[in-house]
Design a protein around this motif. Sequence first.
Motif, PDB file in Angstrom:
ATOM      1  N   ARG A 281      31.563  -6.555  46.472  1.00  0.00           N
ATOM      2  CA  ARG A 281      32.189  -5.848  45.192  1.00  0.00           C
ATOM      3  C   ARG A 281      31.709  -6.237  43.744  1.00  0.00           C
ATOM      4  NH1 ARG A 281      35.083  -5.423  49.158  1.00  0.00           N
ATOM      5  NH2 ARG A 281      36.669  -7.263  48.660  1.00  0.00           N
ATOM      6  N   ALA A 282      32.246  -7.827  43.774  1.00  0.00           N
ATOM      7  CA  ALA A 282      31.717  -8.613  42.529  1.00  0.00           C
ATOM      8  C   ALA A 282      30.355  -8.333  42.366  1.00  0.00           C
ATOM      9  CB  ALA A 282      31.697 -10.641  43.081  1.00  0.00           C
ATOM     10  N   ALA A 283      29.236  -8.435  43.300  1.00  0.00           N
ATOM     11  CA  ALA A 283      28.127  -8.131  42.142  1.00  0.00           C
ATOM     12  C   ALA A 283      28.096  -7.412  41.839  1.00  0.00           C
ATOM     13  CB  ALA A 283      27.127  -8.028  43.421  1.00  0.00           C
ATOM     14  N   ARG A 284      28.490  -5.986  42.283  1.00  0.00           N
ATOM     15  CA  ARG A 284      28.140  -4.424  41.761  1.00  0.00           C
ATOM     16  C   ARG A 284      29.241  -4.474  40.527  1.00  0.00           C
ATOM     17  NH1 ARG A 284      29.214  -2.991  47.265  1.00  0.00           N
ATOM     18  NH2 ARG A 284      31.953  -2.820  46.809  1.00  0.00           N
ATOM     19  N   GLU A 285      30.904  -5.557  40.676  1.00  0.00           N
ATOM     20  CA  GLU A 285      31.149  -4.898  39.379  1.00  0.00           C
ATOM     21  C   GLU A 285      30.050  -6.319  37.836  1.00  0.00           C
ATOM     22  OE1 GLU A 285      34.686  -4.489  36.524  1.00  0.00           O
ATOM     23  OE2 GLU A 285      33.599  -3.418  38.555  1.00  0.00           O
ATOM     24  N   ALA A 286      29.940  -7.439  37.957  1.00  0.00           N
ATOM     25  CA  ALA A 286      29.080  -7.757  37.415  1.00  0.00           C
ATOM     26  C   ALA A 286      27.981  -7.134  36.721  1.00  0.00           C
ATOM     27  CB  ALA A 286      28.642  -8.744  38.143  1.00  0.00           C
ATOM     28  N   GLU A 287      27.072  -6.398  37.979  1.00  0.00           N
ATOM     29  CA  GLU A 287      26.245  -5.592  37.399  1.00  0.00           C
ATOM     30  C   GLU A 287      26.910  -3.883  36.349  1.00  0.00           C
ATOM     31  OE1 GLU A 287      22.333  -3.150  37.596  1.00  0.00           O
ATOM     32  OE2 GLU A 287      23.399  -5.865  37.145  1.00  0.00           O
ATOM     33  N   ARG A 288      28.014  -3.972  37.331  1.00  0.00           N
ATOM     34  CA  ARG A 288      28.538  -2.577  36.583  1.00  0.00           C
ATOM     35  C   ARG A 288      28.730  -2.835  35.182  1.00  0.00           C
ATOM     36  NH1 ARG A 288      33.103  -0.753  34.410  1.00  0.00           N
ATOM     37  NH2 ARG A 288      34.306  -2.168  34.867  1.00  0.00           N
ATOM     38  N   LYS A 289      29.672  -4.590  34.690  1.00  0.00           N
ATOM     39  CA  LYS A 289      29.798  -4.859  33.420  1.00  0.00           C
ATOM     40  C   LYS A 289      28.219  -5.030  32.594  1.00  0.00           C
ATOM     41  CE  LYS A 289      33.809  -7.127  34.424  1.00  0.00           C
ATOM     42  NZ  LYS A 289      35.035  -8.174  34.726  1.00  0.00           N
ATOM     43  N   ARG A 290      27.234  -5.698  33.336  1.00  0.00           N
ATOM     44  CA  ARG A 290      26.116  -6.184  32.644  1.00  0.00           C
ATOM     45  C   ARG A 290      26.564  -4.583  32.012  1.00  0.00           C
ATOM     46  NH1 ARG A 290      20.567  -6.019  32.919  1.00  0.00           N
ATOM     47  NH2 ARG A 290      20.773  -5.196  35.074  1.00  0.00           N
ATOM     48  N   LEU A 291      25.881  -3.802  33.396  1.00  0.00           N
ATOM     49  CA  LEU A 291      25.129  -2.379  32.497  1.00  0.00           C
ATOM     50  C   LEU A 291      25.736  -2.017  31.554  1.00  0.00           C
ATOM     51  CD1 LEU A 291      23.959  -0.814  36.012  1.00  0.00           C
ATOM     52  CD2 LEU A 291      22.414  -1.698  33.910  1.00  0.00           C
ATOM     53  N   ASN A 292      26.985  -2.048  31.338  1.00  0.00           N
ATOM     54  CA  ASN A 292      27.414  -1.675  30.347  1.00  0.00           C
ATOM     55  C   ASN A 292      27.632  -1.784  29.096  1.00  0.00           C
ATOM     56  OD1 ASN A 292      28.434   1.109  31.265  1.00  0.00           O
ATOM     57  ND2 ASN A 292      29.886  -0.430  32.921  1.00  0.00           N
ATOM     58  N   ALA A 293      27.776  -3.115  29.388  1.00  0.00           N
ATOM     59  CA  ALA A 293      27.235  -4.808  27.811  1.00  0.00           C
ATOM     60  C   ALA A 293      26.688  -4.035  26.743  1.00  0.00           C
ATOM     61  CB  ALA A 293      27.072  -5.966  28.397  1.00  0.00           C
ATOM     62  N   PHE A 294      26.928  -4.317  25.665  1.00  0.00           N
ATOM     63  CA  PHE A 294      26.509  -4.016  24.746  1.00  0.00           C
ATOM     64  C   PHE A 294      26.147  -5.598  23.851  1.00  0.00           C
ATOM     65  CE2 PHE A 294      26.658   0.252  25.298  1.00  0.00           C
ATOM     66  CZ  PHE A 294      25.920   0.797  24.156  1.00  0.00           C
ATOM     67  N   GLN A 295      24.536  -5.555  22.773  1.00  0.00           N
ATOM     68  CA  GLN A 295      24.317  -7.059  22.706  1.00  0.00           C
ATOM     69  C   GLN A 295      23.247  -6.078  21.102  1.00  0.00           C
ATOM     70  OE1 GLN A 295      20.706  -9.136  24.876  1.00  0.00           O
ATOM     71  NE2 GLN A 295      22.010  -7.941  26.449  1.00  0.00           N
ATOM     72  N   LEU A 296      23.188  -7.425  20.540  1.00  0.00           N
ATOM     73  CA  LEU A 296      22.267  -7.617  19.149  1.00  0.00           C
ATOM     74  C   LEU A 296      20.870  -7.290  19.325  1.00  0.00           C
ATOM     75  CD1 LEU A 296      23.922 -10.421  17.221  1.00  0.00           C
ATOM     76  CD2 LEU A 296      24.585  -7.921  16.522  1.00  0.00           C
ATOM     77  N   PRO A 297      20.414  -6.382  18.654  1.00  0.00           N
ATOM     78  CA  PRO A 297      18.828  -6.034  19.181  1.00  0.00           C
ATOM     79  C   PRO A 297      17.697  -7.532  19.139  1.00  0.00           C
ATOM     80  CG  PRO A 297      19.518  -5.571  17.119  1.00  0.00           C
ATOM     81  CD  PRO A 297      20.464  -5.516  17.772  1.00  0.00           C
ATOM     82  N   VAL A 298      18.662  -7.943  18.429  1.00  0.00           N
ATOM     83  CA  VAL A 298      17.794  -9.733  17.961  1.00  0.00           C
ATOM     84  C   VAL A 298      18.516 -11.149  17.983  1.00  0.00           C
ATOM     85  CG1 VAL A 298      16.230 -10.996  16.116  1.00  0.00           C
ATOM     86  CG2 VAL A 298      16.290  -8.037  16.124  1.00  0.00           C
TER      87      VAL A 298
END
Length: 258
Positions: A113-130
């Motif tokens: 569950r923690a791995a899925r949650e981490a992956e979900r957060k990662r996939l929904n996370a945004f960051q700078l293009p550079v």
Amino acid sequence: MAFTRATGKHRARSRMSRKGASVAGAATLTATGVIGTLASSPALAATTDVQAAQQTGLAQAITIDESLAGTVDTQAEAQHQAAARAKAQAVAEAEAKRKAVARAKEIRAEEARAAREAERKRLNAFQLPVAGSYVTTGYQSGGSLWSSGSHSGIDFRAASGTSVVAVGAGTVVEAGWGGSYGNNIVLKMKDGTYTQYGHLSSIGVSVGQSVTPGQQIGLSGATGNVTGPHLHFEARTSPDYGSDMDPVGYLRAHGVNV
């Protein structure tokens, strides 16, 4: 001539001596009579001896039997207690093993569950293009450099060959030459919006490819209508030019500090 009594062993016994002899004789007769009586009744004597022996042997047998029975009872009780302890230990070990298996299963489930949650957060996370860059030219800045009369995106400082990444998860809908944008990439994001990356020196993805946040998609450059190397970034409501929206507000809305 006068008669003289002889002396020595022929003297008559005194009265006391005679009385003592009578008593001794009576005692002798008494003892002889008892012995004679017993001797004259051999069956009685034998019976008495046998009974005595039997009684003595029976008593010994009873004592031995009782002692043996006590020992057997003690051993049986000890064996019973040992068996009870062994059974209790086996039950405790089985229960401990069951709990360990159940706990291991719970831990694996929690980790999954923690791995899925981490992956979900990662996939929904945004960051700078550079990474580590900053804006050099703001959104809707005016000037003759833009055909529309204003800047449709923002420019990030980036030397030629700097890694350019996807700001979030999406799918490549355009990858190639984009006119004044030079080499450019357009992504359709998971939330249905679009992001565009222009003036690239090289492109590392193709149309239809899925990308994840932070995945490198190309290298910055100075292709197209530019005065120097940088990254042009746009946020759009569609893949087409003219549907732009404020890129800074867009990134901030997705948790990126610009």
